[in-house]
Design a protein around this motif. Sequence first.
Motif, PDB file in Angstrom:
ATOM      1  N   ILE A 119       0.867  -1.490  -0.046  1.00  0.00           N
ATOM      2  CA  ILE A 119      -0.109  -0.088  -0.030  1.00  0.00           C
ATOM      3  C   ILE A 119       0.928   1.285  -0.035  1.00  0.00           C
ATOM      4  CG2 ILE A 119      -1.743   1.259   1.460  1.00  0.00           C
ATOM      5  CD1 ILE A 119      -2.897  -1.390   2.200  1.00  0.00           C
ATOM      6  N   LYS A 120       1.889   1.177   0.815  1.00  0.00           N
ATOM      7  CA  LYS A 120       2.654   2.421   0.876  1.00  0.00           C
ATOM      8  C   LYS A 120       3.371   2.483  -0.522  1.00  0.00           C
ATOM      9  CE  LYS A 120       4.222   2.141   5.570  1.00  0.00           C
ATOM     10  NZ  LYS A 120       5.420   1.851   6.569  1.00  0.00           N
ATOM     11  N   THR A 121       3.702   1.471  -1.313  1.00  0.00           N
ATOM     12  CA  THR A 121       4.447   1.595  -2.556  1.00  0.00           C
ATOM     13  C   THR A 121       3.437   2.180  -3.478  1.00  0.00           C
ATOM     14  OG1 THR A 121       5.874  -0.349  -2.263  1.00  0.00           O
ATOM     15  CG2 THR A 121       5.258   0.228  -4.164  1.00  0.00           C
ATOM     16  N   LEU A 122       2.030   1.760  -3.298  1.00  0.00           N
ATOM     17  CA  LEU A 122       1.208   2.508  -4.391  1.00  0.00           C
ATOM     18  C   LEU A 122       1.029   3.805  -3.935  1.00  0.00           C
ATOM     19  CD1 LEU A 122      -1.601  -0.433  -4.171  1.00  0.00           C
ATOM     20  CD2 LEU A 122      -0.238   0.392  -6.116  1.00  0.00           C
ATOM     21  N   LYS A 123       1.103   4.195  -2.616  1.00  0.00           N
ATOM     22  CA  LYS A 123       0.976   5.687  -2.331  1.00  0.00           C
ATOM     23  C   LYS A 123       2.046   6.466  -2.709  1.00  0.00           C
ATOM     24  CE  LYS A 123      -0.326   8.792   1.694  1.00  0.00           C
ATOM     25  NZ  LYS A 123      -1.428   9.044   1.568  1.00  0.00           N
ATOM     26  N   ARG A 124       3.213   5.794  -2.719  1.00  0.00           N
ATOM     27  CA  ARG A 124       4.511   6.626  -3.328  1.00  0.00           C
ATOM     28  C   ARG A 124       4.420   6.895  -4.720  1.00  0.00           C
ATOM     29  NH1 ARG A 124       7.397   2.845  -0.351  1.00  0.00           N
ATOM     30  NH2 ARG A 124       7.619   3.696   1.949  1.00  0.00           N
ATOM     31  N   GLN A 125       3.764   5.839  -5.459  1.00  0.00           N
ATOM     32  CA  GLN A 125       3.896   6.072  -6.837  1.00  0.00           C
ATOM     33  C   GLN A 125       3.040   7.284  -7.483  1.00  0.00           C
ATOM     34  OE1 GLN A 125       1.927   2.460  -8.455  1.00  0.00           O
ATOM     35  NE2 GLN A 125       3.943   1.371  -8.368  1.00  0.00           N
ATOM     36  N   LYS A 126       2.127   7.815  -6.429  1.00  0.00           N
ATOM     37  CA  LYS A 126       1.451   9.077  -6.647  1.00  0.00           C
ATOM     38  C   LYS A 126       2.009  10.344  -5.991  1.00  0.00           C
ATOM     39  CE  LYS A 126      -1.885   7.788  -9.243  1.00  0.00           C
ATOM     40  NZ  LYS A 126      -1.979   8.215 -10.636  1.00  0.00           N
ATOM     41  N   LEU A 127       3.453  10.114  -5.431  1.00  0.00           N
ATOM     42  CA  LEU A 127       4.277  11.156  -4.786  1.00  0.00           C
ATOM     43  C   LEU A 127       3.326  11.599  -3.744  1.00  0.00           C
ATOM     44  CD1 LEU A 127       5.069  13.170  -8.106  1.00  0.00           C
ATOM     45  CD2 LEU A 127       6.249  11.388  -7.129  1.00  0.00           C
ATOM     46  N   GLY A 128       3.051  10.604  -2.966  1.00  0.00           N
ATOM     47  CA  GLY A 128       2.253  10.953  -1.462  1.00  0.00           C
ATOM     48  C   GLY A 128       0.724  11.648  -1.654  1.00  0.00           C
ATOM     49  N   ARG A 129       0.385  11.895  -2.762  1.00  0.00           N
ATOM     50  CA  ARG A 129      -1.004  12.409  -3.111  1.00  0.00           C
ATOM     51  C   ARG A 129      -2.142  11.721  -2.957  1.00  0.00           C
ATOM     52  NH1 ARG A 129       2.168  15.846  -6.974  1.00  0.00           N
ATOM     53  NH2 ARG A 129       1.419  14.245  -8.341  1.00  0.00           N
ATOM     54  N   ALA A 130      -1.823  10.368  -3.000  1.00  0.00           N
ATOM     55  CA  ALA A 130      -2.914   9.650  -3.165  1.00  0.00           C
ATOM     56  C   ALA A 130      -3.602   9.523  -1.711  1.00  0.00           C
ATOM     57  CB  ALA A 130      -2.494   7.913  -3.417  1.00  0.00           C
ATOM     58  N   GLY A 131      -4.926   9.829  -1.897  1.00  0.00           N
ATOM     59  CA  GLY A 131      -5.762  10.087  -0.676  1.00  0.00           C
ATOM     60  C   GLY A 131      -6.333   8.482  -0.196  1.00  0.00           C
ATOM     61  N   PHE A 132      -7.264   8.546   0.767  1.00  0.00           N
ATOM     62  CA  PHE A 132      -7.923   7.276   1.071  1.00  0.00           C
ATOM     63  C   PHE A 132      -8.750   6.658  -0.061  1.00  0.00           C
ATOM     64  CE2 PHE A 132     -11.074   4.556   3.137  1.00  0.00           C
ATOM     65  CZ  PHE A 132     -10.302   3.473   3.665  1.00  0.00           C
ATOM     66  N   ALA A 133      -9.458   7.597  -0.576  1.00  0.00           N
ATOM     67  CA  ALA A 133     -10.547   7.134  -1.600  1.00  0.00           C
ATOM     68  C   ALA A 133      -9.764   6.413  -2.949  1.00  0.00           C
ATOM     69  CB  ALA A 133     -11.320   8.252  -2.241  1.00  0.00           C
ATOM     70  N   LEU A 134      -8.572   7.176  -3.484  1.00  0.00           N
ATOM     71  CA  LEU A 134      -7.681   6.715  -4.394  1.00  0.00           C
ATOM     72  C   LEU A 134      -7.163   5.449  -4.052  1.00  0.00           C
ATOM     73  CD1 LEU A 134      -6.750   6.826  -7.467  1.00  0.00           C
ATOM     74  CD2 LEU A 134      -5.050   8.294  -6.625  1.00  0.00           C
ATOM     75  N   LEU A 135      -6.710   5.210  -2.976  1.00  0.00           N
ATOM     76  CA  LEU A 135      -5.791   4.082  -2.679  1.00  0.00           C
ATOM     77  C   LEU A 135      -6.867   3.065  -2.472  1.00  0.00           C
ATOM     78  CD1 LEU A 135      -3.376   5.083   0.239  1.00  0.00           C
ATOM     79  CD2 LEU A 135      -2.906   4.114  -2.039  1.00  0.00           C
ATOM     80  N   ARG A 136      -8.107   3.157  -2.031  1.00  0.00           N
ATOM     81  CA  ARG A 136      -9.084   2.236  -1.935  1.00  0.00           C
ATOM     82  C   ARG A 136      -9.589   1.656  -3.169  1.00  0.00           C
ATOM     83  NH1 ARG A 136     -13.505   1.797   2.310  1.00  0.00           N
ATOM     84  NH2 ARG A 136     -14.916   0.437   1.235  1.00  0.00           N
ATOM     85  N   LYS A 137      -9.515   2.457  -4.300  1.00  0.00           N
ATOM     86  CA  LYS A 137      -9.687   1.964  -5.664  1.00  0.00           C
ATOM     87  C   LYS A 137      -8.495   1.208  -6.244  1.00  0.00           C
ATOM     88  CE  LYS A 137     -13.420   5.256  -6.577  1.00  0.00           C
ATOM     89  NZ  LYS A 137     -13.543   6.356  -7.426  1.00  0.00           N
ATOM     90  N   ARG A 138      -7.373   1.704  -6.006  1.00  0.00           N
ATOM     91  CA  ARG A 138      -6.006   1.290  -6.465  1.00  0.00           C
ATOM     92  C   ARG A 138      -5.661  -0.326  -5.954  1.00  0.00           C
ATOM     93  NH1 ARG A 138      -1.334   4.532  -8.096  1.00  0.00           N
ATOM     94  NH2 ARG A 138      -0.964   2.669  -9.308  1.00  0.00           N
ATOM     95  N   VAL A 139      -5.797  -0.301  -4.519  1.00  0.00           N
ATOM     96  CA  VAL A 139      -5.335  -1.599  -3.896  1.00  0.00           C
ATOM     97  C   VAL A 139      -5.812  -2.814  -4.394  1.00  0.00           C
ATOM     98  CG1 VAL A 139      -5.265  -2.966  -1.623  1.00  0.00           C
ATOM     99  CG2 VAL A 139      -4.667  -0.329  -1.826  1.00  0.00           C
ATOM    100  N   PRO A 140      -7.202  -3.059  -4.955  1.00  0.00           N
ATOM    101  CA  PRO A 140      -7.810  -4.121  -5.229  1.00  0.00           C
ATOM    102  C   PRO A 140      -7.238  -4.498  -6.673  1.00  0.00           C
ATOM    103  CG  PRO A 140      -9.486  -3.070  -4.190  1.00  0.00           C
ATOM    104  CD  PRO A 140      -8.218  -2.091  -4.293  1.00  0.00           C
ATOM    105  N   LEU A 141      -7.033  -3.216  -7.473  1.00  0.00           N
ATOM    106  CA  LEU A 141      -6.732  -3.409  -8.784  1.00  0.00           C
ATOM    107  C   LEU A 141      -5.056  -3.872  -8.822  1.00  0.00           C
ATOM    108  CD1 LEU A 141      -8.325  -0.231 -10.344  1.00  0.00           C
ATOM    109  CD2 LEU A 141      -8.880  -2.657 -10.539  1.00  0.00           C
ATOM    110  N   ALA A 142      -4.312  -3.448  -7.966  1.00  0.00           N
ATOM    111  CA  ALA A 142      -2.855  -3.754  -7.907  1.00  0.00           C
ATOM    112  C   ALA A 142      -2.597  -5.402  -7.640  1.00  0.00           C
ATOM    113  CB  ALA A 142      -2.235  -3.109  -7.060  1.00  0.00           C
ATOM    114  N   SER A 143      -3.739  -5.971  -6.888  1.00  0.00           N
ATOM    115  CA  SER A 143      -3.482  -7.382  -6.516  1.00  0.00           C
ATOM    116  C   SER A 143      -3.481  -8.382  -7.494  1.00  0.00           C
ATOM    117  CB  SER A 143      -4.730  -7.883  -5.576  1.00  0.00           C
ATOM    118  OG  SER A 143      -4.555  -6.970  -4.570  1.00  0.00           O
TER     119      SER A 143
END
Length: 165
Positions: free
Chosen positions: A141-165
């Motif tokens: 999850i931290k890696t996904l957040k870093r890919q967005k330069l720390g600007r990924a909020g909870f809503a975006l992470l909630r959508k990206r985490v299942p897609l990254a699996s």
Amino acid sequence: MGEEIVPLGYQGGYQRVRAYFREKRTSPNPITARPPSPRVVAGWILRRPETLSETDDPRLKAVLVHCPELDARTTHVRSFAQMLTECQSERLAEWIDAVRHDDLPNLHTLAAGIERDRDAVIAGLTLPWKSGVVEGHANRIKTLKRQKLGRAGFALLRKRVPLAS
């Protein structure tokens, strides 16, 4: 000799090569191999001794002979690694005391940190439960957040985490 180096592009004569080797043979500073880098030596120390290659083992021993402080550090690091891999929590107090008796400030810091969290370290060495899976998910999850330069909020992470699996 010329047959070997002329095809490689050497344009000088035999006398020049001979003079070069005569100078090297009579030089007061003998040609020695470059010392291994700190990263290479750390790799040798952190590997199991039985897995070192036939060339690396004597090179590590030569380094340790020239640096007694590094030799002491190697002993402590390998002892700690054995304690971790074989889950020997009963040796922890003995290891901390051994580290404190040597003049190795970096290991003193490690020993002090282990001493502060002694119960957690002993639990990690003795209990069958591990937190590796949870740590792996947090790291992903931290890696996904870093890919967005720390600007990924909870809503975006909630959508990206299942897609990254």
